[in-house]
Design a protein around this motif. Structure first.
Motif, PDB file in Angstrom:
ATOM      1  N   ASP A   1       0.298  12.947   3.956  1.00 49.22           N
ATOM      2  CA  ASP A   1      -0.572  14.038   4.390  1.00 49.22           C
ATOM      3  C   ASP A   1       0.231  15.307   4.646  1.00 49.22           C
ATOM      4  OD1 ASP A   1      -3.300  13.245   4.410  1.00 49.22           O
ATOM      5  OD2 ASP A   1      -2.938  11.976   6.155  1.00 49.22           O
ATOM      6  N   ALA A   2       1.370  15.146   5.318  1.00 52.77           N
ATOM      7  CA  ALA A   2       2.200  16.305   5.627  1.00 52.77           C
ATOM      8  C   ALA A   2       2.712  16.970   4.351  1.00 52.77           C
ATOM      9  CB  ALA A   2       3.369  15.891   6.518  1.00 52.77           C
TER      10      ALA A   2
ATOM     11  N   TYR B   1       1.327  16.775   1.327  1.00 53.89           N
ATOM     12  CA  TYR B   1       0.170  17.351   0.643  1.00 53.89           C
ATOM     13  C   TYR B   1      -0.146  18.732   1.217  1.00 53.89           C
ATOM     14  CZ  TYR B   1      -4.821  18.106  -0.345  1.00 53.89           C
ATOM     15  OH  TYR B   1      -6.025  18.656  -0.704  1.00 53.89           O
ATOM     16  N   GLU B   2      -0.242  18.829   2.529  1.00 55.14           N
ATOM     17  CA  GLU B   2      -0.595  20.100   3.146  1.00 55.14           C
ATOM     18  C   GLU B   2       0.508  21.134   2.963  1.00 55.14           C
ATOM     19  OE1 GLU B   2      -2.193  19.900   7.052  1.00 55.14           O
ATOM     20  OE2 GLU B   2      -3.637  18.316   6.568  1.00 55.14           O
ATOM     21  N   GLU B   3       1.762  20.696   2.977  1.00 57.55           N
ATOM     22  CA  GLU B   3       2.867  21.622   2.732  1.00 57.55           C
ATOM     23  C   GLU B   3       2.757  22.245   1.341  1.00 57.55           C
ATOM     24  OE1 GLU B   3       7.787  21.563   2.636  1.00 57.55           O
ATOM     25  OE2 GLU B   3       6.651  19.700   2.392  1.00 57.55           O
ATOM     26  N   LEU B   4       2.465  21.430   0.347  1.00 54.08           N
ATOM     27  CA  LEU B   4       2.348  21.931  -1.019  1.00 54.08           C
ATOM     28  C   LEU B   4       1.153  22.877  -1.166  1.00 54.08           C
ATOM     29  CD1 LEU B   4       3.182  18.719  -3.080  1.00 54.08           C
ATOM     30  CD2 LEU B   4       4.560  20.797  -2.919  1.00 54.08           C
TER      31      LEU B   4
ATOM     32  N   THR C   1       0.837  -1.191   0.000  1.00 56.89           N
ATOM     33  CA  THR C   1       0.000   0.000   0.000  1.00 56.89           C
ATOM     34  C   THR C   1       0.877   1.248   0.000  1.00 56.89           C
ATOM     35  OG1 THR C   1      -1.792  -1.086   1.195  1.00 56.89           O
ATOM     36  CG2 THR C   1      -1.761   1.314   1.250  1.00 56.89           C
ATOM     37  N   MET C   2       0.659   2.086  -0.988  1.00 60.90           N
ATOM     38  CA  MET C   2       1.456   3.298  -1.137  1.00 60.90           C
ATOM     39  C   MET C   2       0.543   4.521  -1.163  1.00 60.90           C
ATOM     40  SD  MET C   2       4.515   2.090  -1.225  1.00 60.90           S
ATOM     41  CE  MET C   2       5.539   3.454  -1.817  1.00 60.90           C
ATOM     42  N   TRP C   3       1.146   5.666  -0.874  1.00 61.71           N
ATOM     43  CA  TRP C   3       0.454   6.939  -0.895  1.00 61.71           C
ATOM     44  C   TRP C   3       1.245   7.878  -1.793  1.00 61.71           C
ATOM     45  CZ3 TRP C   3      -4.073   6.944   1.829  1.00 61.71           C
ATOM     46  CH2 TRP C   3      -4.233   5.905   2.757  1.00 61.71           C
ATOM     47  N   ALA C   4       0.549   8.626  -2.609  1.00 63.67           N
ATOM     48  CA  ALA C   4       1.237   9.511  -3.548  1.00 63.67           C
ATOM     49  C   ALA C   4       0.594  10.893  -3.548  1.00 63.67           C
ATOM     50  CB  ALA C   4       1.208   8.931  -4.957  1.00 63.67           C
ATOM     51  N   VAL C   5       1.440  11.905  -3.624  1.00 64.32           N
ATOM     52  CA  VAL C   5       0.981  13.291  -3.756  1.00 64.32           C
ATOM     53  C   VAL C   5       1.283  13.735  -5.177  1.00 64.32           C
ATOM     54  CG1 VAL C   5       1.211  15.657  -2.941  1.00 64.32           C
ATOM     55  CG2 VAL C   5       1.413  13.754  -1.322  1.00 64.32           C
ATOM     56  N   ASP C   6       0.229  14.115  -5.886  1.00 69.49           N
ATOM     57  CA  ASP C   6       0.334  14.495  -7.294  1.00 69.49           C
ATOM     58  C   ASP C   6       0.136  16.005  -7.403  1.00 69.49           C
ATOM     59  OD1 ASP C   6       0.402  14.479 -10.051  1.00 69.49           O
ATOM     60  OD2 ASP C   6      -1.681  13.865 -10.277  1.00 69.49           O
ATOM     61  N   TYR C   7       1.183  16.711  -7.823  1.00 68.89           N
ATOM     62  CA  TYR C   7       1.132  18.163  -8.008  1.00 68.89           C
ATOM     63  C   TYR C   7       1.208  18.473  -9.489  1.00 68.89           C
ATOM     64  CZ  TYR C   7       2.460  23.098  -7.990  1.00 68.89           C
ATOM     65  OH  TYR C   7       2.499  24.447  -8.218  1.00 68.89           O
TER      66      TYR C   7
ATOM     67  N   SER D   1       3.982   5.814   3.838  1.00 66.76           N
ATOM     68  CA  SER D   1       3.433   6.375   5.070  1.00 66.76           C
ATOM     69  C   SER D   1       2.318   7.364   4.773  1.00 66.76           C
ATOM     70  CB  SER D   1       4.548   7.071   5.866  1.00 66.76           C
ATOM     71  OG  SER D   1       4.010   7.896   6.881  1.00 66.76           O
ATOM     72  N   ARG D   2       1.131   7.103   5.271  1.00 66.82           N
ATOM     73  CA  ARG D   2       0.024   8.035   5.109  1.00 66.82           C
ATOM     74  C   ARG D   2       0.332   9.367   5.797  1.00 66.82           C
ATOM     75  NH1 ARG D   2      -5.766   8.560   4.485  1.00 66.82           N
ATOM     76  NH2 ARG D   2      -6.046  10.813   4.562  1.00 66.82           N
ATOM     77  N   GLU D   3       0.942   9.306   6.981  1.00 66.27           N
ATOM     78  CA  GLU D   3       1.259  10.525   7.707  1.00 66.27           C
ATOM     79  C   GLU D   3       2.222  11.412   6.916  1.00 66.27           C
ATOM     80  OE1 GLU D   3       1.357   7.489   8.940  1.00 66.27           O
ATOM     81  OE2 GLU D   3      -0.393   7.569  10.293  1.00 66.27           O
ATOM     82  N   GLU D   4       3.233  10.797   6.319  1.00 63.98           N
ATOM     83  CA  GLU D   4       4.194  11.563   5.540  1.00 63.98           C
ATOM     84  C   GLU D   4       3.522  12.167   4.303  1.00 63.98           C
ATOM     85  OE1 GLU D   4       8.703  11.076   3.654  1.00 63.98           O
ATOM     86  OE2 GLU D   4       7.483   9.289   4.029  1.00 63.98           O
TER      87      GLU D   4
END
Length: 233
Positions: free
Chosen positions: A88-89, A91-94, A64-70, A83-86
């Protein structure tokens, strides 16, 4: 987090893996299955900026992976972590970094994200009410020095109400009785003007009150910017 797709830098995964992840993300985007999302629309009403958080099973390992797409008109970055926590952090930073670059639109208002779930950034305004001609009539008939203003009801939704000028904040005032009289080229003179009297004295009264109402509606957005200021995170 590791780079899966990066326009400005190098990728930390193989081209094959990146293509597979990009395909998974694209399907989720079409199906609106992103876990979190912040978007902005351009002058044509099209979404040309997004930051989205996705989850999926990694190609090959099934982890299970999590990805932030900008993505904006110039840059595309896709970062991945287990890491979901990483995620989320990041995502919110961006989102917060992007909010700092929001400017003022052509109407002089603060630019806002069309969609966001991050506190403390300029999110979308709720659906705003229009001024209708009946409210213009009400201003003429109300005693004192009435004004039409934007307020929040018990559920926090924006509504238009009539109050007295001396008890209403001018920053949320949308239309005043004095403005209506001026637009109709009338004054109280020897007697107070009512809607019935104005209708009998002013040619094409109905058309003019619609015009006045439209002008009031244009002021609703300005009042909304006062009521819905950007919250502090």
């Amino acid at each position: 987090m590791r780079n899966v797709i990066s326009i400005s830098g190098s990728s930390d995964v193989s081209d094959e893996y990146a293509e597979q992840v990009e395909g998974l993300i694209a399907v989720q985007a079409v199906r609106r299955e992103a876990i979190r999302e912040t978007t902005q629309v351009n002058e044509s009403g099209q979404t040309d900026f997004h930051i989205r958080l996705h989850t999926y099973e990694a190609p090959g390992s099934g982890e299970t992976m999590w990805a932030v797409d900008y993505s904006d008109p110039v840059i595309r970055e896709l970062e991945e972590t287990g890491s979901r926590e990483e995620a989320d952090a990041r995502y919110e930073e961006l989102v917060r970094d992007s909010a700092e670059n929001l400017g003022i639109d052509d109407d002089g208002f603060q630019e806002r994200f069309a969609v966001t779930d991050v506190d403390g950034v300029p999110g979308p305004l709720p659906e705003l009410p229009d001024v209708d001609p009946g409210q213009v009539d009400d201003l003429l008939d109300e005693e004192g020095a009435p004004v039409l203003y934007l307020a929040l009801d018990d559920d926090g939704d924006p509504v238009l109400r009539i109050g007295q000028a001396d008890g209403t904040d001018s920053t949320v005032t949308v239309l005043t009785r004095l403005q209506v009289l001026d637009e109709l080229n009338l004054s109280d003179g020897d007697g107070r003007v009512t809607a019935e009297y104005a209708a009998s004295e002013v040619h094409d009264f109905a058309r003019l009150t619609r015009y006045i109402a439209d002008g009031g509606t244009a002021s609703v957005r300005r009042a909304a910017e006062v009521l819905f200021t950007v919250p502090t995170a």
